[in-house]
Write a protein that holds these residues in place. Structure first.
Motif, PDB file in Angstrom:
ATOM      1  N   ALA A  70      87.792  13.012  46.767  1.00 30.07           N
ATOM      2  CA  ALA A  70      89.208  12.660  46.714  1.00 30.07           C
ATOM      3  C   ALA A  70      89.424  11.429  45.835  1.00 30.07           C
ATOM      4  CB  ALA A  70      89.740  12.412  48.121  1.00 30.07           C
ATOM      5  N   LEU A  71      88.539  10.464  45.961  1.00 29.02           N
ATOM      6  CA  LEU A  71      88.646   9.247  45.163  1.00 29.02           C
ATOM      7  C   LEU A  71      88.436   9.551  43.681  1.00 29.02           C
ATOM      8  CD1 LEU A  71      89.216   6.288  45.801  1.00 29.02           C
ATOM      9  CD2 LEU A  71      86.756   5.894  45.830  1.00 29.02           C
ATOM     10  N   ALA A  72      87.519  10.461  43.388  1.00 24.61           N
ATOM     11  CA  ALA A  72      87.297  10.854  41.995  1.00 24.61           C
ATOM     12  C   ALA A  72      88.547  11.496  41.413  1.00 24.61           C
ATOM     13  CB  ALA A  72      86.105  11.815  41.910  1.00 24.61           C
ATOM     14  N   ALA A  73      89.254  12.293  42.215  1.00 22.99           N
ATOM     15  CA  ALA A  73      90.502  12.909  41.750  1.00 22.99           C
ATOM     16  C   ALA A  73      91.543  11.844  41.450  1.00 22.99           C
ATOM     17  CB  ALA A  73      91.014  13.889  42.797  1.00 22.99           C
ATOM     18  N   LEU A  74      91.623  10.833  42.294  1.00 22.15           N
ATOM     19  CA  LEU A  74      92.556   9.736  42.062  1.00 22.15           C
ATOM     20  C   LEU A  74      92.222   9.010  40.760  1.00 22.15           C
ATOM     21  CD1 LEU A  74      94.613   7.478  42.846  1.00 22.15           C
ATOM     22  CD2 LEU A  74      92.764   6.450  44.190  1.00 22.15           C
ATOM     23  N   LEU A  75      90.960   8.665  40.569  1.00 23.13           N
ATOM     24  CA  LEU A  75      90.572   7.864  39.412  1.00 23.13           C
ATOM     25  C   LEU A  75      90.669   8.638  38.112  1.00 23.13           C
ATOM     26  CD1 LEU A  75      87.547   5.974  40.998  1.00 23.13           C
ATOM     27  CD2 LEU A  75      89.801   5.050  40.447  1.00 23.13           C
ATOM     28  N   SER A  76      90.631   9.952  38.179  1.00 24.22           N
ATOM     29  CA  SER A  76      90.787  10.766  36.974  1.00 24.22           C
ATOM     30  C   SER A  76      92.252  10.995  36.618  1.00 24.22           C
ATOM     31  CB  SER A  76      90.087  12.115  37.159  1.00 24.22           C
ATOM     32  OG  SER A  76      90.771  12.907  38.128  1.00 24.22           O
ATOM     33  N   GLY A  77      93.164  10.479  37.440  1.00 24.47           N
ATOM     34  CA  GLY A  77      94.594  10.640  37.187  1.00 24.47           C
ATOM     35  C   GLY A  77      95.195  11.868  37.817  1.00 24.47           C
ATOM     36  N   GLY A  78      94.420  12.545  38.684  1.00 22.35           N
ATOM     37  CA  GLY A  78      94.914  13.771  39.285  1.00 22.35           C
ATOM     38  C   GLY A  78      95.738  13.575  40.537  1.00 22.35           C
ATOM     39  N   ALA A  79      95.832  12.341  41.034  1.00 22.48           N
ATOM     40  CA  ALA A  79      96.590  12.079  42.256  1.00 22.48           C
ATOM     41  C   ALA A  79      97.080  10.638  42.242  1.00 22.48           C
ATOM     42  CB  ALA A  79      95.727  12.329  43.491  1.00 22.48           C
ATOM     43  N   ASP A  80      98.151  10.386  42.996  1.00 22.63           N
ATOM     44  CA  ASP A  80      98.664   9.017  43.131  1.00 22.63           C
ATOM     45  C   ASP A  80      97.831   8.206  44.112  1.00 22.63           C
ATOM     46  OD1 ASP A  80     100.917   9.519  41.454  1.00 22.63           O
ATOM     47  OD2 ASP A  80     101.943  10.478  43.143  1.00 22.63           O
ATOM     48  N   MET A  81      97.315   8.875  45.148  1.00 22.96           N
ATOM     49  CA  MET A  81      96.580   8.193  46.200  1.00 22.96           C
ATOM     50  C   MET A  81      95.437   9.080  46.657  1.00 22.96           C
ATOM     51  SD  MET A  81      99.675   6.544  48.451  1.00 22.96           S
ATOM     52  CE  MET A  81      98.599   5.240  49.049  1.00 22.96           C
ATOM     53  N   ALA A  82      94.527   8.507  47.432  1.00 20.46           N
ATOM     54  CA  ALA A  82      93.413   9.265  47.987  1.00 20.46           C
ATOM     55  C   ALA A  82      93.028   8.683  49.328  1.00 20.46           C
ATOM     56  CB  ALA A  82      92.216   9.245  47.045  1.00 20.46           C
ATOM     57  N   ALA A  83      92.555   9.543  50.213  1.00 16.46           N
ATOM     58  CA  ALA A  83      91.989   9.107  51.488  1.00 16.46           C
ATOM     59  C   ALA A  83      90.478   9.207  51.384  1.00 16.46           C
ATOM     60  CB  ALA A  83      92.508   9.978  52.630  1.00 16.46           C
ATOM     61  N   LYS A  95      82.684  -1.318  40.320  1.00 19.51           N
ATOM     62  CA  LYS A  95      82.548  -0.766  38.972  1.00 19.51           C
ATOM     63  C   LYS A  95      83.771  -1.057  38.108  1.00 19.51           C
ATOM     64  CE  LYS A  95      81.024   3.540  39.094  1.00 19.51           C
ATOM     65  NZ  LYS A  95      80.815   4.909  39.663  1.00 19.51           N
ATOM     66  N   GLY A  96      84.743  -1.768  38.694  1.00 24.84           N
ATOM     67  CA  GLY A  96      85.896  -2.200  37.916  1.00 24.84           C
ATOM     68  C   GLY A  96      87.170  -1.428  38.135  1.00 24.84           C
ATOM     69  N   ALA A  97      87.168  -0.473  39.032  1.00 22.93           N
ATOM     70  CA  ALA A  97      88.384   0.302  39.274  1.00 22.93           C
ATOM     71  C   ALA A  97      89.447  -0.574  39.934  1.00 22.93           C
ATOM     72  CB  ALA A  97      88.091   1.511  40.154  1.00 22.93           C
ATOM     73  N   PRO A  98      90.682  -0.548  39.427  1.00 25.58           N
ATOM     74  CA  PRO A  98      91.751  -1.386  39.994  1.00 25.58           C
ATOM     75  C   PRO A  98      92.384  -0.713  41.211  1.00 25.58           C
ATOM     76  CG  PRO A  98      92.591  -0.166  38.108  1.00 25.58           C
ATOM     77  CD  PRO A  98      91.136   0.218  38.243  1.00 25.58           C
ATOM     78  N   LEU A  99      91.681  -0.732  42.332  1.00 22.85           N
ATOM     79  CA  LEU A  99      92.130  -0.020  43.519  1.00 22.85           C
ATOM     80  C   LEU A  99      92.737  -0.962  44.543  1.00 22.85           C
ATOM     81  CD1 LEU A  99      89.154   2.456  44.091  1.00 22.85           C
ATOM     82  CD2 LEU A  99      91.442   3.006  43.234  1.00 22.85           C
ATOM     83  N   ALA A 215      94.058   4.761  49.677  1.00 22.51           N
ATOM     84  CA  ALA A 215      93.993   3.865  48.530  1.00 22.51           C
ATOM     85  C   ALA A 215      94.703   4.458  47.329  1.00 22.51           C
ATOM     86  CB  ALA A 215      92.531   3.576  48.173  1.00 22.51           C
ATOM     87  N   GLY A 216      95.047   3.586  46.390  1.00 24.77           N
ATOM     88  CA  GLY A 216      95.662   4.020  45.138  1.00 24.77           C
ATOM     89  C   GLY A 216      95.348   3.008  44.049  1.00 24.77           C
ATOM     90  N   ARG A 217      95.684   3.360  42.831  1.00 21.42           N
ATOM     91  CA  ARG A 217      95.514   2.414  41.735  1.00 21.42           C
ATOM     92  C   ARG A 217      96.525   1.283  41.901  1.00 21.42           C
ATOM     93  NH1 ARG A 217      92.781   3.799  37.058  1.00 21.42           N
ATOM     94  NH2 ARG A 217      94.155   2.334  35.968  1.00 21.42           N
ATOM     95  N   SER A 218      96.056   0.059  41.767  1.00 21.90           N
ATOM     96  CA  SER A 218      96.914  -1.107  42.019  1.00 21.90           C
ATOM     97  C   SER A 218      98.157  -1.106  41.141  1.00 21.90           C
ATOM     98  CB  SER A 218      96.113  -2.396  41.797  1.00 21.90           C
ATOM     99  OG  SER A 218      95.018  -2.464  42.670  1.00 21.90           O
ATOM    100  N   ASP A 219      98.021  -0.679  39.872  1.00 18.43           N
ATOM    101  CA  ASP A 219      99.183  -0.680  38.983  1.00 18.43           C
ATOM    102  C   ASP A 219     100.219   0.340  39.423  1.00 18.43           C
ATOM    103  OD1 ASP A 219      97.392   1.353  38.390  1.00 18.43           O
ATOM    104  OD2 ASP A 219      97.744   1.297  36.229  1.00 18.43           O
ATOM    105  N   VAL A 220      99.763   1.469  39.964  1.00 25.31           N
ATOM    106  CA  VAL A 220     100.698   2.484  40.471  1.00 25.31           C
ATOM    107  C   VAL A 220     101.346   1.994  41.757  1.00 25.31           C
ATOM    108  CG1 VAL A 220     100.898   4.832  41.366  1.00 25.31           C
ATOM    109  CG2 VAL A 220      99.451   4.377  39.377  1.00 25.31           C
TER     110      VAL A 220
END
Length: 327
Positions: A70-83, A95-99, A215-220
């Motif tokens: 689920a997190l991989a889908a979020l980081l690839s831009g496929g979702a707004d959030m992930a559980a 690894k630098g992801a802005p989560l 979780a989600g990308r901090s900018d989103v």
């Protein structure tokens, strides 16, 4: 209370819950990469019972096998959030992801287990030395395995880890491709049922206080304050459903996950489904980070300030007593 009476009370509760606040005139949209797992139960229940819609949210659920996926889908831009469990989230942050973590939605301290084959004779944790252990690397299963080894004074290098997706763990143990597995529910129960007396289950209570987070990308997240507030309200409604009608909620969740009630029961008993942001999670996040760097899942670096990766405002706005994080 009869089954019909309980069902009638549930229907009444659901109607009152949906009418408690006026339907917002503008619908907010969110997509959530969601594991087919009991740990994400509040999100599944909110989706199944229309609780998102009652707060003006249109939520698209993107089914995934487990939290790391689920997190991989979020980081690839496929979702707004992930559980996901906290372990893969920490690894991606290193690894630098802005989560940002919006809330914890489940916790458990005695759900994971190491299951070992004991053909012809009993085994003990010490007998795992030199054995092949199936585990989904980079997940809470692997972190628990490490905590389990520490608890039983086993050197990490004494085991051979075999990376397997959750769907292959039971088959690998049954076929003898591995000697043991580290698994969460309902995979753990599936293994126990499949192998019966040929498997021994070892737990390590309180060795790892696991949190399952949204979780989600901090900018989103920074631009979706209203959507996140509505999301928190819907999940708090789902939590109240679990507390008021546990049997009904369990049945609904089992159907949503395509599990029989008996298959869901161990996870249901082990998990605490609830929405919060607690101060003590920062300690756990730092412990996981130290382990992840030692495992070379991320470059060795100064310990991140995980407070900056907690997105507290949405839950603080709708239920401030759920937030104990010191800022």
């Amino acid at each position: 209370m009869t089954g019909l009476a309980a069902l009638a009370m549930f229907a009444t509760w659901l109607g009152v819950s949906r009418r408690r606040t006026a339907q917002p005139s503008v619908t907010e949209k969110l997509s959530i990469a969601l594991p087919q797992a009991p740990h994400a139960g509040l999100i599944h229940l909110a989706a199944a019972q229309g609780l998102f819609e009652s707060h003006g949210l249109a939520v698209t659920v993107l089914a995934q096998t487990h939290g790391k996926a689920a997190l991989a889908a979020l980081l690839s831009g496929g979702a707004d959030m992930a559980a996901a469990a906290d372990v893969p989230v920490v690894i991606e942050v290193l690894k630098g992801a802005p989560l940002g973590i919006v809330a914890a939605v489940a916790s458990a301290s005695n759900e994971l287990a190491v299951l070992a084959r004991q053909d012809q004779r009993g085994v003990s944790p010490a007998d795992l030395q030199g054995r092949r252990v199936g585990v989904t690397l980079g997940t809470s299963g692997e972190y628990f395995l490490w905590a389990f080894m520490v608890r039983h004074r086993l050197a990490p290098q004494s085991l051979t880890l075999v990376d397997l997706p959750p769907s292959e763990l039971v088959g690998a143990l049954r076929d003898g491709r591995v000697d043991a597995i580290a698994a969460w529910q309902p995979v753990r129960q599936e293994a126990e049922l499949a192998l019966g007396g040929a498997v021994a289950s070892f737990t390590a209570p309180d060795a790892y206080a696991q949190n399952y987070v949204l979780a989600g990308r901090s900018d989103v997240l920074a631009g979706r304050g209203e959507a996140l507030r509505r999301l928190m309200l819907a999940l708090l409604d789902a939590e109240r459903l679990v507390q008021a009608f546990p049997a009904k909620a369990k049945t609904l969740l089992a159907g949503r996950l395509k599990l029989g009630p008996d298959a869901l029961e161990p996870a249901w008993q082990a998990l605490e489904l609830g929405v919060d942001q607690q101060q003590d999670q920062l300690i756990t996040l730092e412990d996981i980070a130290g382990w992840a760097m030692a495992r070379r899942y991320a470059p060795v670096q100064p310990m991140p300030n995980f407070l900056s990766h907690l997105s507290l405002d949405a839950l603080q706005a709708v239920s401030p007593d759920r937030v104990t994080v010191v800022r």
